[in-house]
Design a protein around this motif. Structure first.
Motif, mmCIF file in Angstrom:
data_model
loop_
_atom_site.group_PDB
_atom_site.id
_atom_site.type_symbol
_atom_site.label_atom_id
_atom_site.label_comp_id
_atom_site.label_asym_id
_atom_site.label_seq_id
_atom_site.Cartn_x
_atom_site.Cartn_y
_atom_site.Cartn_z
ATOM 1 N N SER A 81 0.830 -1.208 0.000
ATOM 2 C CA SER A 81 0.000 0.000 0.000
ATOM 3 C C SER A 81 0.860 1.252 0.000
ATOM 4 O O SER A 81 2.073 1.207 0.162
ATOM 5 C CB SER A 81 -0.931 -0.016 1.201
ATOM 6 N N ALA A 84 3.104 2.004 2.653
ATOM 7 C CA ALA A 84 3.747 0.718 2.932
ATOM 8 C C ALA A 84 2.963 -0.039 3.998
ATOM 9 O O ALA A 84 2.508 -1.120 3.767
ATOM 10 C CB ALA A 84 5.185 0.877 3.344
ATOM 11 N N THR A 85 2.774 0.537 5.149
ATOM 12 C CA THR A 85 1.940 -0.091 6.165
ATOM 13 C C THR A 85 1.589 0.960 7.188
ATOM 14 O O THR A 85 2.298 1.926 7.370
ATOM 15 C CB THR A 85 2.644 -1.265 6.857
ATOM 16 N N SER A 86 0.506 0.741 7.869
ATOM 17 C CA SER A 86 0.111 1.735 8.848
ATOM 18 C C SER A 86 0.944 1.653 10.120
ATOM 19 O O SER A 86 1.129 2.641 10.794
ATOM 20 C CB SER A 86 -1.375 1.573 9.170
ATOM 21 N N GLY A 88 4.109 -0.219 10.372
ATOM 22 C CA GLY A 88 5.490 -0.662 10.198
ATOM 23 C C GLY A 88 6.509 0.310 10.764
ATOM 24 O O GLY A 88 7.617 -0.071 11.113
ATOM 25 N N TYR A 149 8.381 -5.595 1.900
ATOM 26 C CA TYR A 149 6.966 -5.794 1.550
ATOM 27 C C TYR A 149 6.809 -6.604 0.279
ATOM 28 O O TYR A 149 5.881 -7.405 0.152
ATOM 29 C CB TYR A 149 6.234 -4.453 1.457
ATOM 30 N N THR B 222 -3.052 -6.266 12.976
ATOM 31 C CA THR B 222 -2.437 -5.186 13.743
ATOM 32 C C THR B 222 -1.370 -4.493 12.915
ATOM 33 O O THR B 222 -1.272 -3.273 12.901
ATOM 34 C CB THR B 222 -1.807 -5.752 15.030
ATOM 35 N N PHE B 223 -0.594 -5.281 12.209
ATOM 36 C CA PHE B 223 0.547 -4.740 11.470
ATOM 37 C C PHE B 223 0.101 -3.995 10.213
ATOM 38 O O PHE B 223 0.595 -2.912 9.907
ATOM 39 C CB PHE B 223 1.488 -5.876 11.095
ATOM 40 N N ASP B 224 -0.803 -4.564 9.470
ATOM 41 C CA ASP B 224 -1.187 -3.985 8.186
ATOM 42 C C ASP B 224 -2.617 -4.412 7.855
ATOM 43 O O ASP B 224 -2.837 -5.409 7.201
ATOM 44 C CB ASP B 224 -0.211 -4.461 7.103
ATOM 45 N N GLU B 225 -3.554 -3.625 8.358
ATOM 46 C CA GLU B 225 -4.951 -4.029 8.248
ATOM 47 C C GLU B 225 -5.399 -4.141 6.794
ATOM 48 O O GLU B 225 -6.125 -5.061 6.425
ATOM 49 C CB GLU B 225 -5.841 -3.035 9.005
ATOM 50 N N GLN B 226 -4.929 -3.196 5.956
ATOM 51 C CA GLN B 226 -5.375 -3.214 4.571
ATOM 52 C C GLN B 226 -4.847 -4.453 3.836
ATOM 53 O O GLN B 226 -5.597 -5.120 3.119
ATOM 54 C CB GLN B 226 -4.895 -1.945 3.885
#
Lengths: 246, 338
Positions: A81, A84-86, A88, A149, B222-226
């Protein structure tokens, strides 16, 4: 050839604001599709529609020949995404743990096997970050993190890589290396959909282009896109075109 | 300290924690079943061993079953709370625990009202549990609707349920007898009834089992919901599971820590662990170890000074957190969790 993604007359609006109008396009197996358009043109929304993160208000979407809402083979898609990540950037997670998440969709409630671990090792090696495996992912540079990723997507043995501006904040050198990696993955038969604001990069790498500004202005091979006036149409006279020569 | 030594020490710590938890579960089970022939004998041996422990340590703690019961509940909460808290903290849902504790308080008040006006004489913890779980589902619903765990719905839930609780208690003042609201607000080591400790035991076993089963899914969302959604994980279901587990842990922990301090056990050990852990698995392990350290240290401090355990546990936990910050800045790999 088999269609990986098939969209037919897809429309989607956030409340009253139409983000995607009447878009039809097909992504075939092995395609490297660049998705371009000005800021706020609906690129990310279109990608989210393809992946089933939004449901269309109108039209039909198929993913791997299945209606997208019924699609359940999550491991076939590797998704990177925009940010990258929410989490990370803050969460204590090692690179290996992040890449291992690529196996989670396949494993379900069962324990991971040695095969799973071997596949994770291979993925780390393919993107060249084996030596970083035990580091916390937030200690990595932007380019290294994006490789992690991609490795997660490879670990899921995805057939489709969906990347939303993966190189934002990544230095030029790492970016070139990153796109070389995408090229070689595409040569191995992985289908790629890439959102990238830098038109030059897309036209250098992708073999097909979809140019969108709410509506689809062009969908076809890269040469015909470069020769067409789709870009000017989509960006209008006020839009700013980022061009970058190699 | 090199990686192998560190891992060995963590394993050792977890093994000792596991042993302690099993012993505490055994004690609670024996206390429950002590009417039965063999269990009764074993239970007596437990209390005798406690008396010997008192004799050698010069304390007067372990020989009393109500003290052992409190310590048992504390030890179990010290495992379950950091376990669930690790996911909560990294989903930036740290205050959910506090909110659900206030909802549970409303549950206690509703239970009081219910037992004063009807023939029902069940445990107040049961109404607290039911109301906290309903509150959890409501928070989840609001979060889905507003598309984020914004702090506004949380603030509304937190204050709203506390308001309802205080109104009910004021309304029934004089009518409700034999229950000290202070014990629920501030926690107490002496107040934990046998059924309360048994509830903690059952809930802890359930929470540990659920987290063991869904470790991967909870980590991914938790780490990457999407990305987890794209991988076709049922994100809404796992979010609901996590928040319901939080409600369950909160009701267990509330008895010792009190409504006001309950969030500490979910958050502080995790914050300390996140300072120095190198990965998620290590964060989980260290959170549990730090939680356990805070509970045992807090009880020792509270008993020796004649102070309530809730505040003592939280103060010890914060001490551990400060040490963790010191340790992480010394090793040069300081990473703020914000």
């Amino acid at each position: 050839m088999t269609a990986i993604v098939e969209m037919e007359n897809v429309t989607f609006a956030y409340g009253e604001t139409v983000a995607v109008r009447d878009v039809s396009l097909t992504i075939e197996a092995g395609d490297f599709l660049g998705l371009v358009g000005p800021n706020g043109s609906g690129k990310t929304t279109l990608l989210h529609l393809m992946l089933g993160l939004h449901s269309p208000d109108d039209g039909r979407i198929e993913l791997f020949g299945q209606p997208v809402e019924a699609f359940d083979r999550g491991e076939r898609i590797g998704y990177v995404s925009q940010k990258a990540t929410s989490r990370g950037g803050t969460m204590p997670v090692t690179v290996r743990e992040a890449v291992t998440m690529g196996r989670f969709a396949r494993a379900g409630y069962s324990r991971l096997t040695d095969d799973d671990r071997a596949i994770v090792d291979d993925a780390l090696e393919t993107v060249g970050i084996t030596d970083l495996a035990e580091r916390r992912i937030n200690e990595l540079s932007g380019g290294q993190r994006q490789r992690a990723y991609i490795a997660r997507a490879l670990a899921s043995e995805a057939d489709l890589l969906a990347l939303d501006e993966p190189t934002v904040g990544v230095d030029a050198e790492s970016r070139d290396a990153f796109y070389k990696l995408l090229d070689s993955l595409n040569d191995d038969g992985i289908t790629i959909v890439l959102i990238e604001h830098d038109i030059g990069v897309v036209t250098d790498r992708a073999d097909r282009i979809a140019c969108i500004n709410t509506e689809l202005f062009h969908h076809g091979d890269t040469e015909s896109f470069v020769e067409s006036d789709a870009l000017e149409q989509a960006y209008g006279t006020t839009g700013q075109v980022v061009h970058h020569h190699h | 300290m090199d990686r192998t030594t560190r891992r060995r020490l963590e394993r050792l710590g977890l093994a000792l924690t596991g042993l302690l938890a099993v012993a505490m579960l055994a004690f609670l089970a024996l206390e429950w079943l002590r009417e039965y022939p063999y269990a009764g004998t074993l239970y007596d041996q437990f209390t005798t061993a406690g008396m010997w422990a008192d004799y050698y340590l010069g304390t007067s703690v372990f020989g009393y079953s109500f003290m052992l019961r409190s310590i048992a509940a504390g030890v179990l909460v010290g495992i379950a709370a950091p376990l669930v808290g690790t996911y909560l903290v990294h989903r930036e849902m740290a205050l959910i625990g506090e909110t659900l504790a206030h909802t549970a308080f409303a549950g206690v008040a509703i239970g009081l009202l219910f037992s004063a006006t009807t023939d029902w004489d069940g445990s107040l913890l049961v109404t607290a549990l039911v109301v906290a779980i309903l509150g959890a589902l409501l928070v989840q619903y609001l979060a889905e609707r507003t598309n984020a765990y914004g702090d506004v719905p949380i603030a509304i839930m937190l204050t709203g349920s506390f308001a309802v609780g205080t109104l009910i208690i004021s309304y029934g003042r004089g009518g409700f007898s034999g229950v000290s609201i202070d014990d629920y607000l501030f926690g107490s080591a002496a107040v934990i009834p046998a059924e309360g400790a048994r509830l903690v035991a059952i809930l802890t076993v359930a929470v540990v089992a659920v987290v063991a089963l869904t470790y991967k899914q909870l980590l991914f969302i938790t780490f990457d919901e999407q990305a987890a959604r794209v991988a076709r994980l049922n994100v809404t279901w796992y979010n609901t599971l996590l928040i319901v587990m939080t409600a369950v842990v909160v009701v267990g922990a509330m008895q010792i820590l009190g409504v006001i301090l309950v969030a500490a056990m979910l958050v502080i050990p995790v914050a300390a662990a996140s300072q120095i852990a190198r990965g998620f698995r290590e964060t989980l392990a260290l959170s549990i170890l730090f939680g356990q350290g805070a509970v045992l240290g807090g009880f020792a401090f509270a008993i020796s000074q004649g102070l309530p355990p809730g505040g003592s546990i939280v103060v010890v936990a914060i001490g551990i957190y400060l040490l963790a910050i010191l340790a992480s800045s010394r090793s040069g790999s300081a990473i703020s969790i914000h």
